[in-house]
Design a protein around this motif. Sequence first.
Motif: not given
Ligand SMILES: NC(=O)c1ccc[n+]([C@@H]2O[C@H](COP(=O)([O-])OP(=O)(O)OC[C@H]3O[C@@H](n4cnc5c(N)ncnc54)[C@H](O)[C@@H]3O)[C@@H](O)[C@H]2O)c1
Length: 442
Positions: A42, A37, A79-80, A14
């Motif tokens: 990434r 990140e 993440q959530d 996202r």
């Molecule tokens: N709005 C929507 O329709 C929709 C759709 C899908 C997902 N989401 C939500 O979006 C969020 C992200 O989902 P995603 O699929 O992109 O997940 P993802 O796992 O691909 O991305 C999350 C990123 O956060 C990074 N991260 C972890 N710890 C961190 C830190 N301390 N500092 C900075 N970055 C850190 C991770 O390494 C990862 O790259 C989730 O909460 C998910 O539920 C929303």
Amino acid sequence: MTALTLAAIGAGNRGADVYARYALDHPNEADYIAVAEPISERRERLSVAHDIAPEMQFASWEELLSKPKLADAVVIATQDQEHTAPALAALRAGYDVLLEKPMATTLADCVALVRAAEAAGRVLQICHVLRYTDFFTQIYDIIQSGRLGDIITVEHRENVAYWHMAHSYVRGNWRRADETSPMILAKCCHDFDILYWVLGEKVSRLHSVGSLRHFRPENAPRPDVPARCTDGCPVEAECPFSAPGIYLQHRPFRAVAGALGLPPDADLSPYLSWPLTTLAHGDTRPATLRKALEEGPYGRCVYHSDNDVVDHQVVMMETEGGTSVTLFMHGHSHEQSRTMRYDGTRATLEAKFAAHNEILIHDHLTGETETRRWFGGLDGHGGGDHRLMAGFLQTLRDGTRAPLTDARAALESHLLAFAAEDARLTGGSVDMEAFRKRALVS
Ligand SMILES: NC(=O)c1ccc[n+]([C@@H]2O[C@H](COP(=O)([O-])OP(=O)(O)OC[C@H]3O[C@@H](n4cnc5c(N)ncnc54)[C@H](O)[C@@H]3O)[C@@H](O)[C@H]2O)c1
């Protein structure tokens, strides 16, 4: 127009492929100048795409937010479980914030976020992208116009495709409630939000049932299926959840070929992004994907994962105005869609939100049906992802308007999701007024 400066917190699917992508397409509106990140591939990928200076690349949100304010706003797409702490810290540091849904994984944290944003006088917008789609804007306008009369019943279905269920809720990031959140929050905070927005009414009472019915070891087609699809599974070719079938042969996406005017056996790799991009940090070359299936979580047999979230749940609600509403969520649909039916005193509306959108309005008096059909696109939530980002930037530029999906508005959908999970687990009925009061005063 001067571009607003943004910092990405989380550069996964996202953060990088949706919201940061918007800035690449609209450089006059937004400029990513910093990223936090922990995964270096990434971080580098986003930094290269946006030409981010080395000193503005951080390995965590803690590092980025410990610096003096360095951008106009932050986009938090971690993440959530990792939403509340960076959002509170960003608000404290004086940032406006775009925050992914669910806003938090506990009700207390959701309330804390609303309070923090209001106390700081900052924008905290939640990514309820569906409100920004053309489809749900039309549904909202139709219901609010009174054309259907008083709404007596609503049936809203979140039909999660079988392969999406396997990808996200059996093998992937949202498979365990203790690591992320219950599926009714993760998937359906959008649906509760839409129902609340479209009907313009709060829920007074709800019940819920549901369980993990299918994706369990005892439902494996044979006792000898291996732990991974790539380990010589004897039924791989006939299993709809086969990981090579989904990610290498693109079996569920064959319909895309027709929609794009390609032959049925065409190589679809150039046309597919998510979910393939999730497997290996965006690298979708077949050899990389195969390795990811052999070693990573997405190659696991769906009957031998460590998932515990439900694969179906139904929520029955009554609104304060007396409308009965059912929300069906399940992970066994042939296609990814949301379908709905509103029965009013003047007309019935039937609609489908999918790649091909459809809205039918049947008028009781004339007996006529108005039909609207259009192609909504293959991804990007029907255009909602990018329009939400445009809306966030517009709110920041205006400096006055509250965004359509600010944290206060988003709180109601989250309250409903937590209440639904309580009701499912206890088998009881939830008095929403009492539930709301408890959440807001505790
Ligand atoms: N709005 C929507 O329709 C929709 C759709 C899908 C997902 N989401 C939500 O979006 C969020 C992200 O989902 P995603 O699929 O992109 O997940 P993802 O796992 O691909 O991305 C999350 C990123 O956060 C990074 N991260 C972890 N710890 C961190 C830190 N301390 N500092 C900075 N970055 C850190 C991770 O390494 C990862 O790259 C989730 O909460 C998910 O539920 C929303």
